[in-house]
Scaffold this motif. Sequence first.
Motif, PDB file in Angstrom:
ATOM      1  N   GLU A   7      -8.798  10.542   1.685  1.00 61.09           N
ATOM      2  CA  GLU A   7      -8.978  11.932   1.244  1.00 61.09           C
ATOM      3  C   GLU A   7      -7.619  12.558   0.918  1.00 61.09           C
ATOM      4  N   VAL A   8      -6.611  12.281   1.785  1.00 61.45           N
ATOM      5  CA  VAL A   8      -5.270  12.829   1.525  1.00 61.45           C
ATOM      6  C   VAL A   8      -4.727  12.247   0.224  1.00 61.45           C
ATOM      7  N   TYR A   9      -4.972  10.960   0.017  1.00 62.76           N
ATOM      8  CA  TYR A   9      -4.491  10.295  -1.206  1.00 62.76           C
ATOM      9  C   TYR A   9      -5.088  10.972  -2.444  1.00 62.76           C
TER      10      TYR A   9
ATOM     11  N   THR B 144       8.769  11.397   6.345  1.00 59.17           N
ATOM     12  CA  THR B 144       9.392  12.262   7.364  1.00 59.17           C
ATOM     13  C   THR B 144       8.894  13.705   7.239  1.00 59.17           C
ATOM     14  N   SER B 145       7.664  13.865   6.730  1.00 54.61           N
ATOM     15  CA  SER B 145       7.032  15.179   6.594  1.00 54.61           C
ATOM     16  C   SER B 145       7.979  16.165   5.905  1.00 54.61           C
ATOM     17  N   SER B 146       8.152  17.363   6.484  1.00 56.53           N
ATOM     18  CA  SER B 146       8.904  18.397   5.742  1.00 56.53           C
ATOM     19  C   SER B 146      10.344  17.994   5.465  1.00 56.53           C
TER      20      SER B 146
ATOM     21  N   ASP C  74      -2.150   2.795  16.687  1.00 54.08           N
ATOM     22  CA  ASP C  74      -3.042   3.080  15.552  1.00 54.08           C
ATOM     23  C   ASP C  74      -2.358   2.644  14.249  1.00 54.08           C
ATOM     24  N   ARG C  75      -2.767   1.498  13.729  1.00 53.00           N
ATOM     25  CA  ARG C  75      -2.078   0.940  12.553  1.00 53.00           C
ATOM     26  C   ARG C  75      -2.280   1.778  11.292  1.00 53.00           C
ATOM     27  N   ARG C  76      -3.345   2.615  11.280  1.00 50.98           N
ATOM     28  CA  ARG C  76      -3.615   3.420  10.084  1.00 50.98           C
ATOM     29  C   ARG C  76      -2.587   4.525   9.892  1.00 50.98           C
TER      30      ARG C  76
ATOM     31  N   ARG D 286       0.804  -1.241   0.000  1.00 49.82           N
ATOM     32  CA  ARG D 286       0.000   0.000   0.000  1.00 49.82           C
ATOM     33  C   ARG D 286       0.823   1.271   0.000  1.00 49.82           C
ATOM     34  N   THR D 287       2.090   1.166   0.467  1.00 49.86           N
ATOM     35  CA  THR D 287       2.840   2.422   0.648  1.00 49.86           C
ATOM     36  C   THR D 287       4.242   2.407   0.036  1.00 49.86           C
ATOM     37  N   GLY D 288       4.834   1.225  -0.140  1.00 49.23           N
ATOM     38  CA  GLY D 288       6.230   1.140  -0.599  1.00 49.23           C
ATOM     39  C   GLY D 288       7.229   1.252   0.543  1.00 49.23           C
TER      40      GLY D 288
END
Length: 342
Positions: free
Chosen positions: A236-238, A300-302, A152-154, A38-40
């Motif tokens: 939604e973010v996707y 790692t966000s920004s 929270d696994r999500r 799902r994410t790589g």
Amino acid sequence: MNTSYKILGTGSYLPELTVDNEMYAKIIDTSDEWITSRTGIARRHLCDGETTWEIAVKAASIALSDAGISPESINMIIVTTITPDYTTPNMATIIQAEMGAEKAFCFDLNAACTGFIQAFDVAMQYIMNRDTPFTALIVAAESLSKLVDFSDRRTCVLFGDGAGAVVLSNREANGDRIVSGRVYESFFGADGTGGGYMTGKAFEAASHPFRSTDKPHREDRFDHETGIFLSMKGQEVYRFATTAMPMAIETVLENAGIALDEIDYVVPHQANDRILQAAAKRIGLDPEKMLSNIAETGNTSSASIPICLDQEIRSGRIRRGQNLILTGFGGGLTYGACACVY
Ligand code: ACO
């Protein structure tokens, strides 16, 4: 726009502690297969006692040494983070003190995962508008492990910690003026109506001694129900990301007057490999040009763009004179792209 600037140096730092998907499968109901497909993401690095400012200083020191300049020649430090160690002093002044960059003015910038490219653009505005020497240090540092709920696994499997830094200047390290002729263009956007897709709470409403007891407590703006932990509406973010990122790339190319095939590499925010491949497909970009290190770092966000940039420069893939697009999206919602030359 053709202008005078140079990325004098880059640096990055990932904490030593490496956590792979199997280690998550031991603490929550997940699997390596689910996370990878799902994410790589295969593994990520997490701080193990280190603070955000400490990893920021490590990346900044490497960038400064790569640039070959002394801390005293830095005029401005911008730190981007959504995981600072203090509300005050800001992270940038901590970095200033640690590096001995006493002439630099300092501020932090929060635009979630779009933060680094926004800081890059702010620095570019100073650099392009000054005849006198001007050098900026931009540091993106995140300890997302303090913001995620590890039950929270999500969300918890997606994020990692790390820092990246860039030194930008209108002078060479030896003080010579940079010759003009380098392309720079940027494009940024935001959609505050999507703020609830990704939230992290800063403070509870004040309950000071003078507060009226008969007035109702204001409801949470975003129905954020996870306390201090990050909350995300993944689908939604996707959807947002796979639209906003291609749009930002196409807009910045149009503004810069350059064609997609003149771009050597796109260095995108690393949130999900599927998002990167979908964005590449949408704009007709060779997938090999969409750089990704997410398998080893998670999101790692920004910090993700400068970490990826630094790693690809050090691996020899990104070389001097190549045309790059740096592009990101994130909480806010925010998004954007910068077209620049390495
Ligand atoms: N392991 C196993 N199962 C899981 C996991 C996990 N780690 N996480 C969620 N699931 C389950 C869900 O509970 C759900 O199960 P259910 O159907 O029984 O309820 C099922 O998997 C499907 O869940 P979805 O949320 O629909 O999964 P999706 O295919 O959308 O993938 C993901 C989730 C990876 C988060 C995806 O939506 C995504 O990448 N979104 C974008 C996220 C992003 O980019 N965030 C960062 C942007 S901003 C920033 O970077 C700061």
